[in-house]
Design an enzyme around this catalytic site. Structure first.
Site, PDB file in Angstrom:
ATOM      1  N   PHE A  10       0.860  -1.231   0.015  1.00  0.00           N
ATOM      2  CA  PHE A  10       0.137  -0.055   0.020  1.00  0.00           C
ATOM      3  C   PHE A  10       0.778   1.403   0.030  1.00  0.00           C
ATOM      4  O   PHE A  10       0.995   2.070  -1.186  1.00  0.00           O
ATOM      5  CB  PHE A  10      -0.984   0.033   1.240  1.00  0.00           C
ATOM      6  N   ASN A  51       7.966  -9.695  -1.536  1.00  0.00           N
ATOM      7  CA  ASN A  51       7.719 -10.985  -1.902  1.00  0.00           C
ATOM      8  C   ASN A  51       6.130 -11.333  -2.033  1.00  0.00           C
ATOM      9  O   ASN A  51       5.687 -12.615  -1.969  1.00  0.00           O
ATOM     10  CB  ASN A  51       8.213 -11.926  -0.575  1.00  0.00           C
ATOM     11  N   PHE A  64       3.551 -10.942  -0.362  1.00  0.00           N
ATOM     12  CA  PHE A  64       2.612 -11.530   0.809  1.00  0.00           C
ATOM     13  C   PHE A  64       1.186 -10.708   0.970  1.00  0.00           C
ATOM     14  O   PHE A  64       0.383 -11.149   0.640  1.00  0.00           O
ATOM     15  CB  PHE A  64       3.287 -11.603   1.972  1.00  0.00           C
ATOM     16  N   ILE A  86      20.314  -9.985   0.010  1.00  0.00           N
ATOM     17  CA  ILE A  86      20.520  -9.868  -1.210  1.00  0.00           C
ATOM     18  C   ILE A  86      21.505  -8.847  -1.490  1.00  0.00           C
ATOM     19  O   ILE A  86      21.708  -7.881  -0.734  1.00  0.00           O
ATOM     20  CB  ILE A  86      19.103  -9.311  -1.815  1.00  0.00           C
ATOM     21  N   THR A 120      10.533 -11.301   9.565  1.00  0.00           N
ATOM     22  CA  THR A 120      10.706 -10.169   8.395  1.00  0.00           C
ATOM     23  C   THR A 120      11.351  -8.756   9.025  1.00  0.00           C
ATOM     24  O   THR A 120      12.284  -8.190   8.358  1.00  0.00           O
ATOM     25  CB  THR A 120       9.343  -9.972   7.897  1.00  0.00           C
ATOM     26  N   ASN A 164      19.400  -7.824   7.156  1.00  0.00           N
ATOM     27  CA  ASN A 164      19.846  -8.073   5.934  1.00  0.00           C
ATOM     28  C   ASN A 164      19.843  -6.616   5.104  1.00  0.00           C
ATOM     29  O   ASN A 164      20.888  -6.609   4.337  1.00  0.00           O
ATOM     30  CB  ASN A 164      18.791  -8.866   5.092  1.00  0.00           C
ATOM     31  N   LYS A 169      25.166  -1.234   4.608  1.00  0.00           N
ATOM     32  CA  LYS A 169      26.714  -1.309   5.360  1.00  0.00           C
ATOM     33  C   LYS A 169      27.763  -1.330   4.064  1.00  0.00           C
ATOM     34  O   LYS A 169      28.719  -0.662   3.785  1.00  0.00           O
ATOM     35  CB  LYS A 169      26.782  -1.989   6.323  1.00  0.00           C
ATOM     36  N   TYR A 180       4.500  -8.114  15.753  1.00  0.00           N
ATOM     37  CA  TYR A 180       4.575  -6.718  14.973  1.00  0.00           C
ATOM     38  C   TYR A 180       5.279  -5.805  16.081  1.00  0.00           C
ATOM     39  O   TYR A 180       6.420  -4.965  15.587  1.00  0.00           O
ATOM     40  CB  TYR A 180       3.208  -6.480  14.649  1.00  0.00           C
ATOM     41  N   ARG A 237      -7.748  -3.656   8.160  1.00  0.00           N
ATOM     42  CA  ARG A 237      -7.901  -2.221   8.796  1.00  0.00           C
ATOM     43  C   ARG A 237      -9.056  -1.625   8.906  1.00  0.00           C
ATOM     44  O   ARG A 237      -9.910  -1.861   8.097  1.00  0.00           O
ATOM     45  CB  ARG A 237      -6.525  -1.533   8.548  1.00  0.00           C
TER      46      ARG A 237
HETATM   47  P1  NAD Z   1       1.277  -3.550   3.257  1.00  0.00           P
HETATM   48  O1  NAD Z   1       1.056  -4.868   3.853  1.00  0.00           O
HETATM   49  O2  NAD Z   1       0.307  -2.863   2.169  1.00  0.00           O
HETATM   50  O3  NAD Z   1       2.877  -3.566   2.705  1.00  0.00           O
HETATM   51  C1  NAD Z   1       3.769  -4.364   3.024  1.00  0.00           C
HETATM   52  C2  NAD Z   1       4.721  -5.004   1.915  1.00  0.00           C
HETATM   53  O4  NAD Z   1       5.550  -5.565   2.312  1.00  0.00           O
HETATM   54  C3  NAD Z   1       3.621  -5.638   1.011  1.00  0.00           C
HETATM   55  O5  NAD Z   1       4.031  -5.599  -0.338  1.00  0.00           O
HETATM   56  C4  NAD Z   1       4.630  -7.124   1.276  1.00  0.00           C
HETATM   57  O6  NAD Z   1       4.082  -8.288   0.228  1.00  0.00           O
HETATM   58  C5  NAD Z   1       6.039  -6.665   1.389  1.00  0.00           C
HETATM   59  N1  NAD Z   1       6.673  -7.941   2.474  1.00  0.00           N
HETATM   60  C6  NAD Z   1       6.054  -8.309   3.688  1.00  0.00           C
HETATM   61  N2  NAD Z   1       7.018  -9.363   4.222  1.00  0.00           N
HETATM   62  C7  NAD Z   1       7.895  -9.371   3.103  1.00  0.00           C
HETATM   63  C8  NAD Z   1       9.234 -10.149   3.037  1.00  0.00           C
HETATM   64  N3  NAD Z   1       9.551 -10.877   4.141  1.00  0.00           N
HETATM   65  N4  NAD Z   1       9.841  -9.920   1.978  1.00  0.00           N
HETATM   66  C9  NAD Z   1       9.659  -8.874   1.172  1.00  0.00           C
HETATM   67  N5  NAD Z   1       8.528  -8.273   1.021  1.00  0.00           N
HETATM   68  C10 NAD Z   1       7.725  -8.379   2.222  1.00  0.00           C
HETATM   69  O7  NAD Z   1       1.428  -2.363   4.404  1.00  0.00           O
HETATM   70  P2  NAD Z   1       1.693  -0.846   4.456  1.00  0.00           P
HETATM   71  O8  NAD Z   1       0.450  -0.484   4.975  1.00  0.00           O
HETATM   72  O9  NAD Z   1       2.210  -0.403   3.104  1.00  0.00           O
HETATM   73  O10 NAD Z   1       2.852  -0.560   5.358  1.00  0.00           O
HETATM   74  C11 NAD Z   1       4.243  -0.488   4.814  1.00  0.00           C
HETATM   75  C12 NAD Z   1       5.157  -0.546   5.932  1.00  0.00           C
HETATM   76  O11 NAD Z   1       4.776   1.030   6.901  1.00  0.00           O
HETATM   77  C13 NAD Z   1       5.237  -1.586   6.872  1.00  0.00           C
HETATM   78  O12 NAD Z   1       6.474  -1.807   7.433  1.00  0.00           O
HETATM   79  C14 NAD Z   1       4.444  -1.134   8.224  1.00  0.00           C
HETATM   80  O13 NAD Z   1       4.899  -1.790   9.188  1.00  0.00           O
HETATM   81  C15 NAD Z   1       4.570   0.389   8.147  1.00  0.00           C
HETATM   82  N6  NAD Z   1       3.583   1.032   8.658  1.00  0.00           N
HETATM   83  C16 NAD Z   1       2.392   1.288   8.110  1.00  0.00           C
HETATM   84  C17 NAD Z   1       1.479   1.860   8.810  1.00  0.00           C
HETATM   85  C18 NAD Z   1      -0.089   2.030   8.138  1.00  0.00           C
HETATM   86  O14 NAD Z   1      -1.103   2.629   8.704  1.00  0.00           O
HETATM   87  N7  NAD Z   1      -0.287   1.482   6.835  1.00  0.00           N
HETATM   88  C19 NAD Z   1       1.326   2.437  10.180  1.00  0.00           C
HETATM   89  C20 NAD Z   1       2.646   2.182  10.833  1.00  0.00           C
HETATM   90  C21 NAD Z   1       3.672   1.663  10.396  1.00  0.00           C
HETATM   91  N1  UDP Z   2     -11.699  -1.635  14.103  1.00  0.00           N
HETATM   92  C1  UDP Z   2     -12.882  -1.732  14.181  1.00  0.00           C
HETATM   93  N2  UDP Z   2     -13.486  -2.571  13.284  1.00  0.00           N
HETATM   94  C2  UDP Z   2     -12.884  -3.198  12.182  1.00  0.00           C
HETATM   95  C3  UDP Z   2     -11.428  -2.991  12.136  1.00  0.00           C
HETATM   96  C4  UDP Z   2     -10.724  -2.220  13.194  1.00  0.00           C
HETATM   97  O1  UDP Z   2     -13.618  -1.119  14.991  1.00  0.00           O
HETATM   98  O2  UDP Z   2     -13.355  -3.586  11.428  1.00  0.00           O
HETATM   99  C5  UDP Z   2     -10.784  -1.026  15.465  1.00  0.00           C
HETATM  100  C6  UDP Z   2      -9.759  -1.471  15.838  1.00  0.00           C
HETATM  101  O3  UDP Z   2      -9.947  -2.369  16.902  1.00  0.00           O
HETATM  102  C7  UDP Z   2      -8.991  -0.586  16.676  1.00  0.00           C
HETATM  103  C8  UDP Z   2      -8.902   0.577  15.437  1.00  0.00           C
HETATM  104  O4  UDP Z   2     -10.205  -0.025  14.514  1.00  0.00           O
HETATM  105  O5  UDP Z   2      -9.300   0.130  17.581  1.00  0.00           O
HETATM  106  C9  UDP Z   2      -7.994   0.507  14.437  1.00  0.00           C
HETATM  107  O6  UDP Z   2      -7.702  -0.729  13.823  1.00  0.00           O
HETATM  108  P1  UDP Z   2      -6.639  -1.228  12.706  1.00  0.00           P
HETATM  109  O7  UDP Z   2      -6.512  -2.497  12.642  1.00  0.00           O
HETATM  110  O8  UDP Z   2      -6.868  -0.174  11.609  1.00  0.00           O
HETATM  111  O9  UDP Z   2      -5.114  -0.392  13.154  1.00  0.00           O
HETATM  112  P2  UDP Z   2      -4.554  -0.430  14.593  1.00  0.00           P
HETATM  113  O10 UDP Z   2      -5.249  -1.166  15.486  1.00  0.00           O
HETATM  114  O11 UDP Z   2      -3.250  -1.189  14.343  1.00  0.00           O
HETATM  115  O12 UDP Z   2      -4.204   0.947  14.922  1.00  0.00           O
END
Ligand code: NAD
Ligand code: UDP
Length: 314
Positions: free
Chosen positions: A12, A33, A35, A62, A91, A98, A104, A144, A185
């Site tokens: 995303f 990857n 996932f 890599i 991960t 990695n 580095k 996480y 989410r």
């Molecule tokens: P996402 O799940 O859409 O994207 C994660 C990406 O990483 C995916 O494309 C997945 O295929 C890839 N991936 C996962 N494990 C892998 C592995 N072992 N090797 C290679 N690729 C791998 O999530 P996102 O919302 O885009 O989040 C991106 C980053 O931002 C993450 O590190 C997440 O922890 C961090 N983050 C996101 C939010 C949010 O609200 N979206 C909040 C806090 C932190």
């Molecule tokens: N939540 C909810 N309904 C849903 C999904 C999430 O009420 O269908 C709530 C969840 O319990 C949390 C908040 O929304 O309090 C944000 O959840 P999310 O999984 O988006 O992110 P995080 O908990 O990691 O902040």
């Protein structure tokens, strides 16, 4: 112009980041990857000859010649990171080792996408970077939260021990186009449910709060953090506008003119009760504040979900 690696680039946030980096003229390698990432997120970039995709799992080393590493790879939704918690830890821990090893070796600057989850269920509000957090090391969110905490520690130790040039950001809840339908989410769940006329699943009584940042704002902050030279971070990136999950549901219902009703479900274990970033450091070091108001960002996100749902139904 830089040669840039984006781990998790098909996800995303990563896909929006790849787009903006290409637009500013960088050469971009998207490593994923798949996932939770999808080809559909990056398919529109494949024609660009400055864009490459590598299917690779970061728990394996890599070698790539790059100047910048945006280390975004890690499933971010509780549903996805709890699907295989041991893999989530690998991960964050082995994957970050990695990527730091790569940084580095090729002397690249590396930015870690850490998270507000390092604050756990915070006892300080709003959360400043100096707060050490209140995290359960044993619960179902720990793979996480603790994984990211170790990733931060690794960044700082490679910095102190090996002079790796590091940046750490702590991302707060982010939303926008391209979130998966089944992402789990709250924003994506509510929008899909409202558009399909299904019940809006409210966990607990919906009084817990979050602060939601639109993805375009976040990506601007991430890129600014990478290029500034004053701080390694951590720096919070998020929108300080705090609302209850119930209020978010009401706004989505209103915006979609949906007849869906709220359906109350149990609150998941260790679900934080409040979350709101203090963004003083982002303002000071990056000159960054989020610009897109929640209603505007939700409107753009709803339009994207509606288009994709219509396409899937056709
Ligand atoms: P996402 O799940 O859409 O994207 C994660 C990406 O990483 C995916 O494309 C997945 O295929 C890839 N991936 C996962 N494990 C892998 C592995 N072992 N090797 C290679 N690729 C791998 O999530 P996102 O919302 O885009 O989040 C991106 C980053 O931002 C993450 O590190 C997440 O922890 C961090 N983050 C996101 C939010 C949010 O609200 N979206 C909040 C806090 C932190
Ligand atoms: N939540 C909810 N309904 C849903 C999904 C999430 O009420 O269908 C709530 C969840 O319990 C949390 C908040 O929304 O309090 C944000 O959840 P999310 O999984 O988006 O992110 P995080 O908990 O990691 O902040």
């Amino acid at each position: 112009m830089s040669r840039v690696l984006v781990t998790g680039g098909a996800g995303f946030i990563g896909s929006h980041l790849c787009e903006k980096l290409l637009a500013q003229g960088d050469d971009v390698i998207c490593l994923d990857n798949f996932f939770t990432g999808r080809r559909a997120n990056i398919v529109h970039l494949l024609d660009n000859n400055r864009f490459e995709v590598v299917r690779h799992d970061i728990i394996e080393p890599i070698l790539l010649e790059v100047d910048r590493i945006y280390h975004m790879a890690c499933p971010a939704s509780p549903v996805h990171y709890q699907y295989n918690p041991v893999k989530t830890l690998k991960t964050s821990v082995m994957g970050t080792i990695n990527m730091l090893g790569l940084a580095k070796r090729v002397r690249a600057r590396i930015l870690l996408a850490s998270t507000s989850e390092v604050y756990g269920d915070p006892k300080e509000h709003p959360q400043k970077e100096s707060y050490w957090g209140n995290v359960n090391p044993l619960g179902i969110r720990s793979c996480y939260d603790e994984g990211k905490r170790v990733a931060e520690t690794l960044m700082m130790d490679y910095h102190r021990q090996n002079a790796v040039d590091v940046r750490i950001i702590r991302i707060f809840n982010t939303y926008g186009p391209r979130m998966l339908f089944d992402d789990g989410r709250v924003v994506s769940n509510f929008i899909v449910q409202a558009l399909k006329g299904e019940d809006i699943t409210l966990y607990g009584d919906g009084s817990q709060t979050r602060s939601f940042c639109f993805v375009d704002d976040l990506v601007a902050g991430i890129m600014a953090m990478m290029e500034q030279t004053e701080t390694t971070g951590p720096v919070n990136l998020g929108n300080p506008l705090e609302i209850t999950v119930h209020e978010l549901g009401s706004r989505v219902l209103e915006m979609t003119s949906s007849s869906s009703k709220f359906s109350f479900k149990p609150l998941p274990q260790d679900d934080p009760t409040r979350r709101k970033p203090d963004i003083t450091l982002a303002e000071r070091f990056l000159g960054w504040t989020p610009k897109v108001p929640l209603d505007e960002g939700l409107k753009r996100t709803v339009a994207d979900f509606k288009k994709r749902l219509d396409e899937a139904a056709a």
